[in-house]
Design an enzyme around this catalytic site. Sequence first.
Site, PDB file in Angstrom:
ATOM      1  N   CYS A  70       0.831  -1.201   0.000  1.00  0.00           N
ATOM      2  CA  CYS A  70       0.000   0.000   0.000  1.00  0.00           C
ATOM      3  C   CYS A  70       0.869   1.255   0.000  1.00  0.00           C
ATOM      4  O   CYS A  70       1.909   1.299   0.652  1.00  0.00           O
ATOM      5  CB  CYS A  70      -0.856   0.052   1.262  1.00  0.00           C
ATOM      6  SG  CYS A  70      -1.847  -1.392   1.600  1.00  0.00           S
ATOM      7  N   CYS A  71       0.407   2.245  -0.733  1.00  0.00           N
ATOM      8  CA  CYS A  71       0.944   3.598  -0.651  1.00  0.00           C
ATOM      9  C   CYS A  71      -0.221   4.542  -0.927  1.00  0.00           C
ATOM     10  O   CYS A  71      -1.356   4.089  -1.086  1.00  0.00           O
ATOM     11  CB  CYS A  71       2.123   3.817  -1.596  1.00  0.00           C
ATOM     12  SG  CYS A  71       1.710   3.812  -3.351  1.00  0.00           S
TER      13      CYS A  71
END
Length: 155
Positions: A70-71
């Site tokens: 995730c970012c």
Amino acid sequence: MRDTREMRISVAADELTGIAVILPVELGERGHQLRLHGALADADELDWVHSSVAAARDVVEGAADQAIVCCWTGTGAAIAANKLRGVRAALCADAVTASGARRWNDANVLALSLRSTAQAELAEILDAWFATGPSEEADDRASIAHLAELEAEVS
């Protein structure tokens, strides 16, 4: 729809915002064993490149069955994870895309946006991701084999 098989899942996020806080809890409640990276781990580097690659490397090296990276948008996490040979990371914003990524692309890394993935949608995405296996259709398997050949050419 809930997961039927406990898996080793490597999870990475570059910051503790959005779904990053609830993702490990959700996966733990599903019975998965977790390896945490980035902002989810105390000693890791926090940027999206290092954390996503660390999680994807767990898959490549066999320490994890799959990974979730995730970012902020999920795009950078997917790009970073896909730099490793054997990784097929897919950025999924909904359950239909997650199911298709597993079925037709044999994706082994799920990329998510911390900014735009809602908690309710996260559950739906995870349900679809874990409930769907790779296609056994000859043309789908041939496409995955072709990807492996292309990886070998550039390596």
